[in-house]
Design a protein around this motif. Structure first.
Motif, PDB file in Angstrom:
ATOM      1  N   ILE A 178       9.481  -6.983  -9.890  1.00  0.00           N
ATOM      2  CA  ILE A 178       9.153  -5.418 -10.897  1.00  0.00           C
ATOM      3  C   ILE A 178       7.906  -5.621  -9.797  1.00  0.00           C
ATOM      4  N   SER A 179       7.318  -7.136  -9.546  1.00  0.00           N
ATOM      5  CA  SER A 179       6.617  -6.967  -9.096  1.00  0.00           C
ATOM      6  C   SER A 179       6.191  -6.435  -7.418  1.00  0.00           C
ATOM      7  N   PHE A 180       7.370  -7.159  -6.746  1.00  0.00           N
ATOM      8  CA  PHE A 180       7.368  -5.969  -5.541  1.00  0.00           C
ATOM      9  C   PHE A 180       7.907  -4.474  -5.273  1.00  0.00           C
ATOM     10  N   PHE A 181       9.119  -4.506  -5.704  1.00  0.00           N
ATOM     11  CA  PHE A 181       9.535  -3.220  -5.794  1.00  0.00           C
ATOM     12  C   PHE A 181       8.489  -1.943  -7.018  1.00  0.00           C
ATOM     13  N   TRP A 182       7.372  -2.624  -7.007  1.00  0.00           N
ATOM     14  CA  TRP A 182       6.349  -1.177  -7.481  1.00  0.00           C
ATOM     15  C   TRP A 182       5.540  -0.921  -6.741  1.00  0.00           C
ATOM     16  N   SER A 183       5.604  -1.103  -5.561  1.00  0.00           N
ATOM     17  CA  SER A 183       5.397  -0.528  -4.313  1.00  0.00           C
ATOM     18  C   SER A 183       5.956   0.126  -4.044  1.00  0.00           C
ATOM     19  N   ALA A 184       7.335   0.154  -4.882  1.00  0.00           N
ATOM     20  CA  ALA A 184       8.309   2.000  -4.305  1.00  0.00           C
ATOM     21  C   ALA A 184       7.725   3.063  -5.003  1.00  0.00           C
ATOM     22  N   PHE A 185       6.859   2.779  -5.553  1.00  0.00           N
ATOM     23  CA  PHE A 185       6.165   3.567  -7.004  1.00  0.00           C
ATOM     24  C   PHE A 185       4.682   3.791  -6.458  1.00  0.00           C
ATOM     25  N   SER A 186       4.201   3.308  -6.170  1.00  0.00           N
ATOM     26  CA  SER A 186       2.745   3.345  -5.942  1.00  0.00           C
ATOM     27  C   SER A 186       2.427   4.062  -4.366  1.00  0.00           C
ATOM     28  N   PRO A 187       1.095   4.383  -4.534  1.00  0.00           N
ATOM     29  CA  PRO A 187       0.379   5.848  -3.919  1.00  0.00           C
ATOM     30  C   PRO A 187       0.985   5.024  -2.216  1.00  0.00           C
ATOM     31  N   LEU A 188       0.246   4.070  -2.001  1.00  0.00           N
ATOM     32  CA  LEU A 188       0.246   3.492  -0.879  1.00  0.00           C
ATOM     33  C   LEU A 188       0.890   2.483  -0.940  1.00  0.00           C
ATOM     34  N   ASN A 189       1.843   1.903  -1.290  1.00  0.00           N
ATOM     35  CA  ASN A 189       2.972   1.228  -1.446  1.00  0.00           C
ATOM     36  C   ASN A 189       2.508  -0.347  -1.272  1.00  0.00           C
ATOM     37  N   ARG A 190       1.285  -0.410  -2.560  1.00  0.00           N
ATOM     38  CA  ARG A 190       1.419  -1.660  -2.962  1.00  0.00           C
ATOM     39  C   ARG A 190       1.702  -2.512  -3.663  1.00  0.00           C
ATOM     40  N   SER A 191       2.543  -3.820  -3.584  1.00  0.00           N
ATOM     41  CA  SER A 191       2.703  -4.497  -4.724  1.00  0.00           C
ATOM     42  C   SER A 191       2.132  -5.416  -5.761  1.00  0.00           C
TER      43      SER A 191
END
Length: 170
Positions: free
Chosen positions: A138-151
Motif C-alpha cells: 500500500i505504501s507504494f500504491f499510494w502514489s497512484a492516488f497522490s497528486p504528485l505520484n508520491r509514495s
C-alpha cells in the motif's frame, strides 16, 4: 586590461549541487505506470540471478533437495542479495536511480527538484524497503492516488520521482 564575459553556459557558473530554476513538479513528475514498470524491472533483475543459478544447477544433474541445497543455488541467492543492495541502496545514493529507474528514464529528487543528500536517500530507501512489506504494498500504491505520484516513503523523505531528463512532457 582584458575583459571577460561569461554566459549562463560557462563552466565557471556550474555548481556541484544541481537545482532547477522554475521547477514545477506537476510538469516533470513520473506517472504511476512508469514507476510500476521500474519496480517490476528491479524485481525481475534481482530474481533473475537465483533463477538462473537454479536452472544451471538443474542442468548439472541436481534435483529435489539436491537442487535446493547445491552450491550453485547458494551462489545465485548471494548474487541476488548483492544485486538488490547495489540496485536498491548504492545506485540510488550515487545516481538517484535504481536499475529499473535507469531503464525507465526516471529518477528521484527532492520536492524542489534538487539532488538528494546521501543521508536523505539512505533514509528514503530504507523506509521504502521496510514499508513495502509491512503495508502489503500500500505504501507504494499510494502514489497512484497522490497528486504528485508520491509514495509514502517519498512523502516521509521529502522526495519525488521525475523524468530523468527533467524536461516538461507534453
Amino acid at each position: 586590461m582584458s575583459s571577460t564575459t561569461t554566459d549562463k553556459n560557462s563552466p565557471a557558473l556550474v555548481s556541484p549541487q544541481v537545482k532547477l530554476v522554475g521547477f514545477t513538479p506537476e510538469e516533470v513528475t513520473a506517472p504511476f505506470s512508469l514507476r510500476c514498470g521500474a519496480l517490476i524491472m528491479d524485481y525481475l533483475i534481482i530474481v533473475f540471478m537465483p533463477a538462473l543459478f537454479m536452472v544451471i544447477s538443474r542442468a548439472s544433474g541436481n534435483d529435489g533437495a539436491g537442487l535446493l541445497n547445491s552450491g550453485l543455488n547458494d551462489i545465485g541467492w548471494l548474487l541476488g542479495v548483492l544485486l538488490a543492495l547495489v540496485s536498491g541502496v548504492l545506485l540510488p545514493v550515487a545516481t538517484g536511480k535504481t536499475i529499473g529507474k535507469m531503464l525507465a528514464g526516471i529518477q528521484i529528487v527532492k520536492t524542489d527538484g534538487a539532488d538528494i543528500s546521501i543521508g536523505r536517500m539512505i533514509l528514503r530507501q530504507v523506509v521504502a524497503i521496510l514499508l513495502f512489506p509491512l503495508t502489503l504494498g500500500i505504501s507504494f500504491f499510494w502514489s497512484a492516488f497522490s497528486p504528485l505520484n508520491r509514495s509514502l516513503h517519498d512523502i516521509l523523505a521529502g522526495t519525488m520521482v521525475i523524468y530523468a531528463s527533467r524536461r516538461i512532457r507534453d
